[in-house]
Design an enzyme around this catalytic site. Sequence first.
Site, PDB file in Angstrom:
ATOM      1  N   ASN A 148       0.801  -1.235   0.000  1.00 21.54           N
ATOM      2  CA  ASN A 148       0.000   0.000   0.000  1.00 21.54           C
ATOM      3  C   ASN A 148       0.829   1.279   0.000  1.00 21.54           C
ATOM      4  OD1 ASN A 148       0.824  -0.478   2.626  1.00 21.54           O
ATOM      5  ND2 ASN A 148      -1.055   0.334   3.530  1.00 21.54           N
ATOM      6  N   LYS A 171      12.493  -7.308   0.515  1.00 22.37           N
ATOM      7  CA  LYS A 171      11.498  -7.978  -0.327  1.00 22.37           C
ATOM      8  C   LYS A 171      10.223  -7.144  -0.312  1.00 22.37           C
ATOM      9  CE  LYS A 171       8.365 -10.709   0.285  1.00 22.37           C
ATOM     10  NZ  LYS A 171       7.433 -10.074  -0.757  1.00 22.37           N
ATOM     11  N   GLU A 246       5.395  -3.559  12.075  1.00 23.92           N
ATOM     12  CA  GLU A 246       4.367  -2.527  11.877  1.00 23.92           C
ATOM     13  C   GLU A 246       3.190  -3.239  11.219  1.00 23.92           C
ATOM     14  OE1 GLU A 246       6.541   0.904  13.290  1.00 23.92           O
ATOM     15  OE2 GLU A 246       4.444   0.419  12.924  1.00 23.92           O
ATOM     16  N   LEU A 247       2.138  -3.509  11.991  1.00 21.34           N
ATOM     17  CA  LEU A 247       1.111  -4.442  11.555  1.00 21.34           C
ATOM     18  C   LEU A 247      -0.224  -3.741  11.308  1.00 21.34           C
ATOM     19  CD1 LEU A 247       2.141  -7.327  13.969  1.00 21.34           C
ATOM     20  CD2 LEU A 247       2.963  -6.856  11.658  1.00 21.34           C
TER      21      LEU A 247
HETATM   22  N1  LIG Z   1       1.570  -0.680  10.640  1.00 22.05           N
HETATM   23  C1  LIG Z   1       1.975  -0.230   9.457  1.00 22.05           C
HETATM   24  O1  LIG Z   1       2.828   0.681   9.360  1.00 22.05           O
HETATM   25  C2  LIG Z   1       1.406  -0.840   8.203  1.00 22.05           C
HETATM   26  C3  LIG Z   1       1.694  -0.214   7.004  1.00 22.05           C
HETATM   27  C4  LIG Z   1       1.152  -0.775   5.820  1.00 22.05           C
HETATM   28  C5  LIG Z   1       0.360  -1.928   5.853  1.00 22.05           C
HETATM   29  N2  LIG Z   1       0.116  -2.486   7.067  1.00 22.05           N
HETATM   30  C6  LIG Z   1      -0.749  -3.668   7.131  1.00 22.05           C
HETATM   31  O2  LIG Z   1      -0.427  -4.571   6.043  1.00 22.05           O
HETATM   32  C7  LIG Z   1      -1.618  -5.212   5.583  1.00 22.05           C
HETATM   33  C8  LIG Z   1      -1.785  -4.981   4.108  1.00 22.05           C
HETATM   34  O3  LIG Z   1      -0.545  -5.169   3.451  1.00 22.05           O
HETATM   35  P1  LIG Z   1      -0.238  -6.558   2.727  1.00 22.05           P
HETATM   36  O4  LIG Z   1      -1.482  -7.136   2.146  1.00 22.05           O
HETATM   37  O5  LIG Z   1       0.935  -6.385   1.826  1.00 22.05           O
HETATM   38  O6  LIG Z   1       0.201  -7.472   3.970  1.00 22.05           O
HETATM   39  P2  LIG Z   1       0.820  -8.945   3.900  1.00 22.05           P
HETATM   40  O7  LIG Z   1       1.155  -9.285   5.284  1.00 22.05           O
HETATM   41  O8  LIG Z   1      -0.030  -9.862   3.116  1.00 22.05           O
HETATM   42  O9  LIG Z   1       2.187  -8.771   3.050  1.00 22.05           O
HETATM   43  C9  LIG Z   1       3.192  -7.908   3.520  1.00 22.05           C
HETATM   44  C10 LIG Z   1       4.527  -8.426   2.982  1.00 22.05           C
HETATM   45  O10 LIG Z   1       4.759  -9.699   3.548  1.00 22.05           O
HETATM   46  C11 LIG Z   1       5.057 -10.633   2.521  1.00 22.05           C
HETATM   47  N3  LIG Z   1       4.672 -11.962   2.968  1.00 22.05           N
HETATM   48  C12 LIG Z   1       3.476 -12.567   2.872  1.00 22.05           C
HETATM   49  N4  LIG Z   1       3.517 -13.802   3.430  1.00 22.05           N
HETATM   50  C13 LIG Z   1       4.796 -13.974   3.875  1.00 22.05           C
HETATM   51  C14 LIG Z   1       5.500 -15.037   4.521  1.00 22.05           C
HETATM   52  N5  LIG Z   1       4.894 -16.190   4.830  1.00 22.05           N
HETATM   53  N6  LIG Z   1       6.815 -14.859   4.820  1.00 22.05           N
HETATM   54  C15 LIG Z   1       7.429 -13.705   4.519  1.00 22.05           C
HETATM   55  N7  LIG Z   1       6.826 -12.656   3.904  1.00 22.05           N
HETATM   56  C16 LIG Z   1       5.526 -12.804   3.587  1.00 22.05           C
HETATM   57  C17 LIG Z   1       4.291 -10.120   1.332  1.00 22.05           C
HETATM   58  O11 LIG Z   1       4.819 -10.642   0.129  1.00 22.05           O
HETATM   59  C18 LIG Z   1       4.539  -8.630   1.468  1.00 22.05           C
HETATM   60  O12 LIG Z   1       5.788  -8.291   0.935  1.00 22.05           O
HETATM   61  C19 LIG Z   1      -2.747  -4.597   6.367  1.00 22.05           C
HETATM   62  O13 LIG Z   1      -3.065  -5.408   7.464  1.00 22.05           O
HETATM   63  C20 LIG Z   1      -2.173  -3.271   6.867  1.00 22.05           C
HETATM   64  O14 LIG Z   1      -2.804  -2.819   8.045  1.00 22.05           O
HETATM   65  C21 LIG Z   1       0.607  -1.978   8.243  1.00 22.05           C
HETATM   66  O1  LIG Z   2      -0.356   2.089   5.803  1.00 21.56           O
HETATM   67  C1  LIG Z   2       0.506   2.336   6.559  1.00 21.56           C
HETATM   68  C2  LIG Z   2       1.375   3.548   6.467  1.00 21.56           C
HETATM   69  O2  LIG Z   2       2.323   3.492   7.494  1.00 21.56           O
HETATM   70  C3  LIG Z   2       0.506   4.754   6.507  1.00 21.56           C
HETATM   71  S1  LIG Z   2       1.337   6.264   6.677  1.00 21.56           S
HETATM   72  O3  LIG Z   2       1.550   6.796   5.311  1.00 21.56           O
HETATM   73  O4  LIG Z   2       2.634   6.033   7.361  1.00 21.56           O
HETATM   74  O5  LIG Z   2       0.437   7.118   7.473  1.00 21.56           O
END
Ligand SMILES: NC(=O)c1ccc[n+]([C@@H]2O[C@H](COP(=O)([O-])OP(=O)(O)OC[C@H]3O[C@@H](n4cnc5c(N)ncnc54)[C@H](O)[C@@H]3O)[C@@H](O)[C@H]2O)c1
Ligand SMILES: O=C[C@H](O)CS(=O)(=O)O
Length: 474
Positions: A148, A171, A246-247
């Site tokens: 995202n 990655k 960061e989840l």
């Molecule tokens: N807290 C934050 O700063 C933050 C920021 C952005 C997104 N997010 C969270 O991320 C989620 C959406 O992003 P997403 O769909 O890419 O998340 P995701 O967890 O599906 O994927 C994130 C990354 O992890 C990798 N990945 C997936 N399975 C893996 C495994 N088994 N081992 C190692 N790597 C693996 C993916 O390829 C990707 O690069 C939402 O829950 C959102 O809240 C959190």
């Molecule tokens: O989606 C997660 C990002 O950390 C949002 S922000 O651009 O840092 O606010």
Amino acid sequence: MKAWNMYIDGQWVDAEERIDVANPATLEVIATVPKAKEKEAQAAVDAASAALPDWAAKTAAERSALLMNWFHLIDEQKEEIGRIMTTEQGKPLKEAIGEVGYANSFISWYAEEGKRIYGETVPASAPNKRIFVTKQPVGVVAAITPWNFPAAMMTRKVGPALAAGCTVVVKPSELTPLTAYKLAELAEEAGIPKGVINVITGDAAAIGETWMTDSRVRKISFTGSTNVGKLLMRQAADTMKKVSLELGGHAPFIVTENADLDKAVEGLMGSKYRNAGQTCVCANRVYVHESVEAEFVEKLKASVGQLSVGNGLDEGVEIGPLINEAAVDKVKKQLKDAISKGALLETGGEALSSEKGYFITPAVLTNVSDDMECMIEETFGPLAPVTTYKTTEEVIKRANNSPYGLAAYVFSQNISEAITISEGLEYGIVGLNDGLPSVAQAPFGGMKESGLGREGGHWGIEEYLEVKYISLGL
Ligand SMILES: NC(=O)c1ccc[n+]([C@@H]2O[C@H](COP(=O)([O-])OP(=O)(O)OC[C@H]3O[C@@H](n4cnc5c(N)ncnc54)[C@H](O)[C@@H]3O)[C@@H](O)[C@H]2O)c1
Ligand SMILES: O=C[C@H](O)CS(=O)(=O)O
């Protein structure tokens, strides 16, 4: 669109298989990238491990100069990088270019912060001893990032890691890899030595397991879903890696009876509908004091109804597509669930046929209750569920009733009420009359199942340092 390869040890290398990258606004395949597996993941760690001694031996000023070379190249090409990002991720071009600037702010911040990694002396308890506390880079860092924010989630890790003297294997998400490869190309052009930054794409599980079981990897910094974060944390335990996570989030957005409703609507529009609602800090639950609900909802409906939905490359578009069909289906499922339980759809919620792109119009629900899925599960889409509350104690309790603890928002012009609520919220980030709190100088991160550690400010570089003390016997 350029055919991208992996960047390992200063070389652009291919893999036996490749992965398609599609534009979520048009569904067209815009590029292919390598599908790395264990072999390439291993090679990336080999390169980072070999590059570590020389990179760590550079002075902070030398590393800072190279980071600033990278910063200036990114700034010069922010329009091109933004266009790449919009094409692979979907966010409107103006937002994408804004993200490039946000991503770059972590590079410039940490280029300076690396020069301020201070040590300490501690008064010894014996006259013949002296105690010196120093900090040194943790070593090879594995950075795994989401789709995202393809630029910012990479530099929010790579910036402090390199400034601290670490080398990295990265990655990005296979849904949005092109931005990361473009940033790697500019890092190479900036003169950052080979092996310091390595970027691969491919079989996420295989890459992740390879890196988590390699004892040379001393740190995992992950941004993504809570489930994957928990998996990586378990995998990291066997070699005792430092962990930053960061989840997911599920932000409450509280509008009190003392709020400036125009500011609250503006704040909600910024928080909820940025990146079509696909941010971890998006407002996910809107709690409005019952005395101001009617006026607030009317203002909100009017603003949401004016949002322009379309291809992010088109002038004036404010809401782009969601990342894929599953994302649209999740929003539709939450809408259906809420309406079946009595919610009222005030506006939006119309999904275009998926053959034409992953679009869904921004929605507002009212008459919402806490048992609805949208009030419990992360939506990650342009849906604002609005419910009411009566007392401050009630809204704090309801807002905290979540396993997530990343961001929360309070809109109130009453300072006592605002501080009472802000202090009562179990969230790492509180936007007080501010819908967009994320900046490079602040400690971004969550409590509970929203993560571990912080990114940004001086807190962010500590994540890439080990503390060592030297006890000198005289
Ligand atoms: N807290 C934050 O700063 C933050 C920021 C952005 C997104 N997010 C969270 O991320 C989620 C959406 O992003 P997403 O769909 O890419 O998340 P995701 O967890 O599906 O994927 C994130 C990354 O992890 C990798 N990945 C997936 N399975 C893996 C495994 N088994 N081992 C190692 N790597 C693996 C993916 O390829 C990707 O690069 C939402 O829950 C959102 O809240 C959190
Ligand atoms: O989606 C997660 C990002 O950390 C949002 S922000 O651009 O840092 O606010």
